[in-house]
Design an enzyme around this catalytic site. Structure first.
Site, PDB file in Angstrom:
ATOM      1  N   TYR A 113      19.845  31.317 -44.743  1.00  0.00           N
ATOM      2  CA  TYR A 113      19.720  32.360 -46.047  1.00  0.00           C
ATOM      3  C   TYR A 113      20.677  31.671 -47.333  1.00  0.00           C
ATOM      4  O   TYR A 113      20.058  31.473 -48.347  1.00  0.00           O
ATOM      5  CB  TYR A 113      20.440  33.777 -45.527  1.00  0.00           C
ATOM      6  CG  TYR A 113      20.787  34.612 -46.540  1.00  0.00           C
ATOM      7  CD1 TYR A 113      19.984  34.917 -47.750  1.00  0.00           C
ATOM      8  CD2 TYR A 113      22.119  34.764 -47.029  1.00  0.00           C
ATOM      9  CE1 TYR A 113      20.182  36.023 -48.803  1.00  0.00           C
ATOM     10  CE2 TYR A 113      22.645  35.538 -48.163  1.00  0.00           C
ATOM     11  CZ  TYR A 113      21.541  36.169 -49.062  1.00  0.00           C
ATOM     12  OH  TYR A 113      21.939  37.001 -50.122  1.00  0.00           O
ATOM     13  N   THR A 170      24.526  34.993 -54.310  1.00  0.00           N
ATOM     14  CA  THR A 170      25.633  35.341 -53.308  1.00  0.00           C
ATOM     15  C   THR A 170      26.870  34.565 -53.052  1.00  0.00           C
ATOM     16  O   THR A 170      26.576  33.301 -53.444  1.00  0.00           O
ATOM     17  CB  THR A 170      24.873  35.691 -51.971  1.00  0.00           C
ATOM     18  OG1 THR A 170      26.029  35.556 -50.895  1.00  0.00           O
ATOM     19  CG2 THR A 170      24.139  34.538 -51.841  1.00  0.00           C
ATOM     20  N   ASP A 171      27.915  34.936 -52.721  1.00  0.00           N
ATOM     21  CA  ASP A 171      29.183  34.099 -52.378  1.00  0.00           C
ATOM     22  C   ASP A 171      28.865  33.136 -51.371  1.00  0.00           C
ATOM     23  O   ASP A 171      29.432  32.368 -51.055  1.00  0.00           O
ATOM     24  CB  ASP A 171      30.377  34.912 -52.370  1.00  0.00           C
ATOM     25  CG  ASP A 171      30.360  35.637 -51.156  1.00  0.00           C
ATOM     26  OD1 ASP A 171      29.140  36.047 -50.553  1.00  0.00           O
ATOM     27  OD2 ASP A 171      31.542  36.479 -50.703  1.00  0.00           O
ATOM     28  N   GLU A 172      27.840  33.594 -50.537  1.00  0.00           N
ATOM     29  CA  GLU A 172      27.649  32.757 -49.119  1.00  0.00           C
ATOM     30  C   GLU A 172      27.359  31.384 -49.518  1.00  0.00           C
ATOM     31  O   GLU A 172      27.348  30.478 -48.707  1.00  0.00           O
ATOM     32  CB  GLU A 172      26.530  33.474 -48.533  1.00  0.00           C
ATOM     33  CG  GLU A 172      27.127  34.891 -48.083  1.00  0.00           C
ATOM     34  CD  GLU A 172      26.168  35.567 -47.213  1.00  0.00           C
ATOM     35  OE1 GLU A 172      25.569  34.736 -46.035  1.00  0.00           O
ATOM     36  OE2 GLU A 172      25.981  36.735 -46.948  1.00  0.00           O
ATOM     37  N   LYS A 214      19.421  30.467 -51.074  1.00  0.00           N
ATOM     38  CA  LYS A 214      20.055  30.837 -52.086  1.00  0.00           C
ATOM     39  C   LYS A 214      20.677  29.852 -52.955  1.00  0.00           C
ATOM     40  O   LYS A 214      20.597  29.897 -54.276  1.00  0.00           O
ATOM     41  CB  LYS A 214      21.166  32.011 -51.826  1.00  0.00           C
ATOM     42  CG  LYS A 214      20.570  33.279 -51.416  1.00  0.00           C
ATOM     43  CD  LYS A 214      19.593  34.129 -52.210  1.00  0.00           C
ATOM     44  CE  LYS A 214      20.228  34.709 -53.381  1.00  0.00           C
ATOM     45  NZ  LYS A 214      19.399  35.576 -54.164  1.00  0.00           N
TER      46      LYS A 214
HETATM   47  N1  LIG Z   1      23.601  42.669 -50.098  1.00  0.00           N
HETATM   48  C1  LIG Z   1      24.573  41.999 -50.501  1.00  0.00           C
HETATM   49  O1  LIG Z   1      25.743  42.103 -50.038  1.00  0.00           O
HETATM   50  C2  LIG Z   1      24.314  40.867 -51.451  1.00  0.00           C
HETATM   51  C3  LIG Z   1      25.677  40.336 -52.132  1.00  0.00           C
HETATM   52  C4  LIG Z   1      25.611  39.254 -53.117  1.00  0.00           C
HETATM   53  C5  LIG Z   1      24.279  39.047 -53.656  1.00  0.00           C
HETATM   54  N2  LIG Z   1      22.996  39.624 -52.960  1.00  0.00           N
HETATM   55  C6  LIG Z   1      21.883  39.240 -53.550  1.00  0.00           C
HETATM   56  O2  LIG Z   1      21.298  40.457 -54.269  1.00  0.00           O
HETATM   57  C7  LIG Z   1      20.055  40.137 -54.238  1.00  0.00           C
HETATM   58  C8  LIG Z   1      19.465  41.934 -53.745  1.00  0.00           C
HETATM   59  O3  LIG Z   1      20.109  41.912 -52.387  1.00  0.00           O
HETATM   60  P1  LIG Z   1      19.802  43.273 -51.493  1.00  0.00           P
HETATM   61  O4  LIG Z   1      20.835  43.382 -50.594  1.00  0.00           O
HETATM   62  O5  LIG Z   1      19.652  44.519 -52.355  1.00  0.00           O
HETATM   63  O6  LIG Z   1      18.492  42.779 -50.839  1.00  0.00           O
HETATM   64  P2  LIG Z   1      17.265  43.771 -50.069  1.00  0.00           P
HETATM   65  O7  LIG Z   1      16.833  42.991 -48.931  1.00  0.00           O
HETATM   66  O8  LIG Z   1      17.944  45.049 -49.883  1.00  0.00           O
HETATM   67  O9  LIG Z   1      16.127  44.046 -51.098  1.00  0.00           O
HETATM   68  C9  LIG Z   1      15.509  42.980 -51.558  1.00  0.00           C
HETATM   69  C10 LIG Z   1      14.344  43.405 -52.147  1.00  0.00           C
HETATM   70  O10 LIG Z   1      13.353  42.445 -52.561  1.00  0.00           O
HETATM   71  C11 LIG Z   1      11.988  42.661 -52.316  1.00  0.00           C
HETATM   72  N3  LIG Z   1      11.293  41.491 -52.076  1.00  0.00           N
HETATM   73  C12 LIG Z   1      11.706  40.478 -50.993  1.00  0.00           C
HETATM   74  N4  LIG Z   1      10.600  39.512 -50.964  1.00  0.00           N
HETATM   75  C13 LIG Z   1       9.873  39.771 -52.050  1.00  0.00           C
HETATM   76  C14 LIG Z   1       8.880  38.939 -52.590  1.00  0.00           C
HETATM   77  N5  LIG Z   1       8.267  37.882 -52.107  1.00  0.00           N
HETATM   78  N6  LIG Z   1       8.239  39.373 -54.021  1.00  0.00           N
HETATM   79  C15 LIG Z   1       8.725  40.660 -54.637  1.00  0.00           C
HETATM   80  N7  LIG Z   1       9.656  41.206 -53.867  1.00  0.00           N
HETATM   81  C16 LIG Z   1      10.240  40.892 -52.702  1.00  0.00           C
HETATM   82  C17 LIG Z   1      12.184  43.608 -51.103  1.00  0.00           C
HETATM   83  O11 LIG Z   1      11.035  44.280 -51.030  1.00  0.00           O
HETATM   84  C18 LIG Z   1      13.477  44.430 -51.439  1.00  0.00           C
HETATM   85  O12 LIG Z   1      12.896  45.352 -52.235  1.00  0.00           O
HETATM   86  C19 LIG Z   1      19.453  39.312 -53.342  1.00  0.00           C
HETATM   87  O13 LIG Z   1      19.086  38.075 -54.329  1.00  0.00           O
HETATM   88  C20 LIG Z   1      20.619  39.022 -52.395  1.00  0.00           C
HETATM   89  O14 LIG Z   1      20.847  37.476 -52.360  1.00  0.00           O
HETATM   90  C21 LIG Z   1      23.283  40.445 -51.954  1.00  0.00           C
END
Ligand SMILES: NC(=O)c1ccc[n+]([C@@H]2O[C@H](COP(=O)([O-])OP(=O)(O)OC[C@H]3O[C@@H](n4cnc5c(N)ncnc54)[C@H](O)[C@@H]3O)[C@@H](O)[C@H]2O)c1
Length: 352
Positions: A158, A132-134, A162
């Site tokens: 968070y 993430t950009d955070e 990350k």
């Molecule tokens: N949402 C955003 O805007 C955003 C932006 C940039 C990066 N990201 C990154 O992208 C990734 C996905 O984000 P998202 O928004 O889809 O998240 P989300 O919370 O919607 O999904 C996370 C998934 O990971 C699974 N999970 C959690 N803990 C687990 C574990 N211990 N073992 C196996 N599976 C597990 C959950 O069941 C879920 O399906 C993350 O790594 C996040 O940091 C998200």
């Protein structure tokens, strides 16, 4: 045939990545490893769950033994790692859950991949960490953007978790010469977004005439990208990104939270046939999030210039599509907000 393990594939972004890979690359074997936490929902993948090149595995990346066994059983060529605890507010109330999944889980996954790959060399292997950009902290100068060289300065539990996982991935690339690649993306929005996050929460509350909680004065700025464009960027980086490199992903699309909420209100008024200005009356300013970062903005020139990726959708178009998706998928939203989705899919999974 390439065998790819995608972690967190039942979540918001992961489900779009799984769908893209399963449908675009029928010659690949795609494994989706997900613990199905509150954020994991197999309904996100109901359209492809029977595809011949797709397998769901329920599992927890904090369980090192489970991962070692999995890699011994499945000949994984590539990992696309998205599994994470992802909600900043939850990280403030329960930081340890974020340390466990985001840091310990990532290191477990690195170890399992390294140990299974090292015997035959790393040729043809790839470990892609989605971040993430955070991790870059907060911007205060309006002229500034996050580049791949911006020093890490995470401000929430968070983003700290990350950032730690990003450092571990780079350390494995440096120390063990593991073939790693990383990306740091801005805020995503689109279908399947869990309704604790700003955009789906607002859509849900507007539809149900509930207050629209806006942190502080609504002046925090986020840089929004349609989730399918993020999935396309992940596809591009996984296949063409240079090993050891990091790519920032974003759409040059900054919005103050309050302007975004007002835009959503106006789109929803039109879609629901309400007089313009009706939904905006639901806006309620609430106490700001502790340590709330002021502004995120991504400089995405590297991925655009070096890999030829660019966003396919303008924001207004993406937002209209997102609103339409939520209005047309009321059952998905009702199941998620009531918690029914978990018991339903748990029992379905148990019967397979
Ligand atoms: N949402 C955003 O805007 C955003 C932006 C940039 C990066 N990201 C990154 O992208 C990734 C996905 O984000 P998202 O928004 O889809 O998240 P989300 O919370 O919607 O999904 C996370 C998934 O990971 C699974 N999970 C959690 N803990 C687990 C574990 N211990 N073992 C196996 N599976 C597990 C959950 O069941 C879920 O399906 C993350 O790594 C996040 O940091 C998200």
């Amino acid at each position: 045939m390439k065998t790819i393990l995608i972690t967190g594939g039942a979540g918001f972004i992961g489900s779009h990545v799984v769908r893209l890979f399963v449908t675009k690359y029928p010659e690949y074997r795609i494994y989706n490893l997900d613990k199905l936490t509150y954020a994991g929902n197999l309904a996100n993948l109901s359209d492809i769950e029977d595809a011949p090149n797709y397998t769901f595995i329920k599992g927890d990346i904090t369980d090192a033994k489970f991962l070692e066994d999995l890699f011994a059983e499945v000949p994984v060529d590539g990992v696309i790692h998205l599994a994470a605890e992802s909600h900043v507010d939850r990280s403030i109330t329960d930081p340890m859950a974020f340390v466990m999944t985001n840091v310990v889980g990532t290191v477990n996954l690195l170890n399992a991949a390294k140990n299974s790959w090292v015997a035959n060399g790393f040729d043809g292997k790839r470990f892609y960490h989605v971040s993430t950009d955070e991790v870059y902290g907060s911007l205060h100068n309006p002229e500034e953007f996050f580049t791949e060289e911006t020093p890490y300065d995470p401000q929430s539990p968070y983003s700290a978790s990350k950032a730690a996982s990003d450092h571990f991935v780079r350390a494995y690339g440096n120390t063990y010469k593991m073939p790693v690649v990383l990306s740091n993306c801005s805020n995503n929005y689109g279908p399947n977004h869990f309704p604790e996050k700003l955009i789906p929460l607002m859509i849900h509350n507007i539809r149900n005439n509930k207050p629209l909680p806006v942190y502080g004065k609504g002046e925090n700025v986020r840089d929004w990208l349609y989730v399918v464009d993020h999935a396309r960027a992940i596809d591009t980086i996984f296949h063409n990104g240079k090993l050891g490199e990091t790519y920032n992903i974003g759409g040059f699309n900054e919005w103050r939270n309050i302007d975004l909420v007002n835009l959503l209100c106006s789109i929803m008024d039109r879609k629901l046939g309400r007089p313009e200005g009706t939904s905006a009356q639901l806006i309620t300013y609430v106490t700001d999030r502790a340590g709330h970062d002021l502004r995120y903005a991504i400089d995405a020139h590297k991925i655009m210039n070096e890999l030829g990726w660019e966003p396919s959708l303008q924001f207004e178009e993406g937002l209209e599509k997102t609103v339409d998706w939520f209005l047309n998928n009321q059952e998905w939203l009702d199941n998620v907000t009531s918690g029914n989705y978990q018991s339903y899919y748990e029992s379905m999974y148990a019967n397979r």
